[in-house]
Design a protein around this motif. Sequence first.
Motif, PDB file in Angstrom:
ATOM      1  N   HIS A 254       0.840  -1.196   0.000  1.00 62.21           N
ATOM      2  CA  HIS A 254       0.000   0.000   0.000  1.00 62.21           C
ATOM      3  C   HIS A 254       0.879   1.251   0.000  1.00 62.21           C
ATOM      4  O   HIS A 254       2.001   1.252   0.520  1.00 62.21           O
ATOM      5  CB  HIS A 254      -0.901  -0.004   1.237  1.00 62.21           C
ATOM      6  CG  HIS A 254      -2.002   1.004   1.201  1.00 62.21           C
ATOM      7  ND1 HIS A 254      -1.812   2.329   1.543  1.00 62.21           N
ATOM      8  CD2 HIS A 254      -3.306   0.888   0.869  1.00 62.21           C
ATOM      9  CE1 HIS A 254      -2.947   2.984   1.417  1.00 62.21           C
ATOM     10  NE2 HIS A 254      -3.878   2.121   1.014  1.00 62.21           N
ATOM     11  N   ASP A 255       0.357   2.310  -0.557  1.00 62.69           N
ATOM     12  CA  ASP A 255       1.100   3.561  -0.654  1.00 62.69           C
ATOM     13  C   ASP A 255       1.451   4.131   0.715  1.00 62.69           C
ATOM     14  O   ASP A 255       2.551   4.653   0.922  1.00 62.69           O
ATOM     15  CB  ASP A 255       0.264   4.581  -1.450  1.00 62.69           C
ATOM     16  CG  ASP A 255       1.030   5.848  -1.727  1.00 62.69           C
ATOM     17  OD1 ASP A 255       2.237   5.766  -2.029  1.00 62.69           O
ATOM     18  OD2 ASP A 255       0.426   6.933  -1.645  1.00 62.69           O
ATOM     19  N   TYR A 264      -7.438  -0.174  -1.086  1.00 56.74           N
ATOM     20  CA  TYR A 264      -6.044  -0.362  -1.512  1.00 56.74           C
ATOM     21  C   TYR A 264      -5.628   0.714  -2.503  1.00 56.74           C
ATOM     22  O   TYR A 264      -6.344   1.024  -3.462  1.00 56.74           O
ATOM     23  CB  TYR A 264      -5.867  -1.743  -2.145  1.00 56.74           C
ATOM     24  CG  TYR A 264      -4.429  -2.040  -2.522  1.00 56.74           C
ATOM     25  CD1 TYR A 264      -3.503  -2.359  -1.536  1.00 56.74           C
ATOM     26  CD2 TYR A 264      -4.009  -1.974  -3.847  1.00 56.74           C
ATOM     27  CE1 TYR A 264      -2.181  -2.628  -1.858  1.00 56.74           C
ATOM     28  CE2 TYR A 264      -2.684  -2.240  -4.173  1.00 56.74           C
ATOM     29  CZ  TYR A 264      -1.773  -2.557  -3.180  1.00 56.74           C
ATOM     30  OH  TYR A 264      -0.476  -2.811  -3.502  1.00 56.74           O
ATOM     31  N   ARG A 265      -4.447   1.271  -2.281  1.00 56.01           N
ATOM     32  CA  ARG A 265      -3.830   2.215  -3.200  1.00 56.01           C
ATOM     33  C   ARG A 265      -2.364   1.793  -3.357  1.00 56.01           C
ATOM     34  O   ARG A 265      -1.594   1.861  -2.392  1.00 56.01           O
ATOM     35  CB  ARG A 265      -3.921   3.640  -2.664  1.00 56.01           C
ATOM     36  CG  ARG A 265      -3.410   4.707  -3.637  1.00 56.01           C
ATOM     37  CD  ARG A 265      -3.644   6.112  -3.105  1.00 56.01           C
ATOM     38  NE  ARG A 265      -2.884   6.405  -1.902  1.00 56.01           N
ATOM     39  CZ  ARG A 265      -3.393   6.548  -0.691  1.00 56.01           C
ATOM     40  NH1 ARG A 265      -4.706   6.416  -0.494  1.00 56.01           N
ATOM     41  NH2 ARG A 265      -2.623   6.816   0.350  1.00 56.01           N
TER      42      ARG A 265
END
Length: 407
Positions: A254-255, A264-265
Amino acid sequence: MNALPDAAELARLDAADPLRAARDRFALPDGIIYLDGNSLGPPPRRALERLEEAAREEWGQGLIKSWNDAGWMELPLATGRKLAPLIGVDGDEVVCLDTVTILIFKLASALSRKKPEAAIAVERGDFPTDGYVLEGLAALTGCAFKYVEPGTSPAALDPEIGVLVRSAVHYKTAEIADIARWEREARETGLDIIWDLSHAAGLVDLKLKQDGARFAVGCGYKFLNGGPGAPAFVYCRSDEIAGIDHPVTGWLGHDTPFDFVDGYRPAEGIRRFITSSPSILAITSLNAALDAYDAMALSEVEAKARALGDIFLQAGAQLGLDTISPGIGARRGGHVCLRHEHGYAIAQALIARGIIGDFRAPDLMRFGFNPLYLSYREVGEAARQMIEVVETREYERPEFNVRKAVT
């Protein structure tokens, strides 16, 4: 027929060997000539030292603080940067984690998502796990899975195939793929190739980026000597990373993992391949093992491996044995395979003499040559003893004909 080099010639070769000092970097048992580093590399001394330090100090004393203080959180990326020069790519294009099988799944599924109508494929007779994982992916997604005949170039492939997994060095023949030519043809046909470097990394003088390769995976426990089941690694060319949307999304990919947010990114860059907490002790071992390559020219490593393999091919020719590997003087990976109907028993007889190779069904004796710790004298002696085992038929003894679980 080329004769085996005599003791004087072997001594001359060892004296002139630019890699001879690397032997001291490894903890090798006495009385063993180890010709199976293509399957499991022996421990570098530095790896054993770092394992002890990481376990007793970083884990034992630092406890959870070591995620920050000892750099555990960044270790997969730091190890990737260390490994990158060995495969000819930039440091921010590699991360060490997972296994080859999992990483093939991540890459193949991401590339397949972008081509939902395309088939995924592997060469028939390539290392089995590559085909097995693609079969599973096809069953999961409904895309077509195909085997292609060995050596079928991208230009000659079924145009339906959009993703191909192929070994850079074949695990049996030791043939080295022409990566530059295959990538050139792949660009013209729109094919994505995932290169399996498991039998190439740390042995072949790879120049992936120069050759146009965009995606690759490899294991850390063969020529890289990272330890049993060492973490694998994935390479994704920097201009391709943003388009990779693999399905095994997890917290550490995840970022901003420590924001603990829903949804989720993906992280920027190669970090997005990280799914879960890394195996710190395992990656520590691999990271330290890579120190064995300090000041090593991979062109010299590959050239010495070929010369050592030539000695065994000469012994095979003296015995009248066939080989499936490229011949004497030809470019090949770090092993050779000799064919004999009693290959398994011969391999066991050699192991009993302290000469460790392995066997691959149905009839192949496989011998690996890591130039960092093997001398010409040792390989010449191993070849001489193989000739003796075959000519005296020592391999007929009953104990050498009992199949073990691992061959």
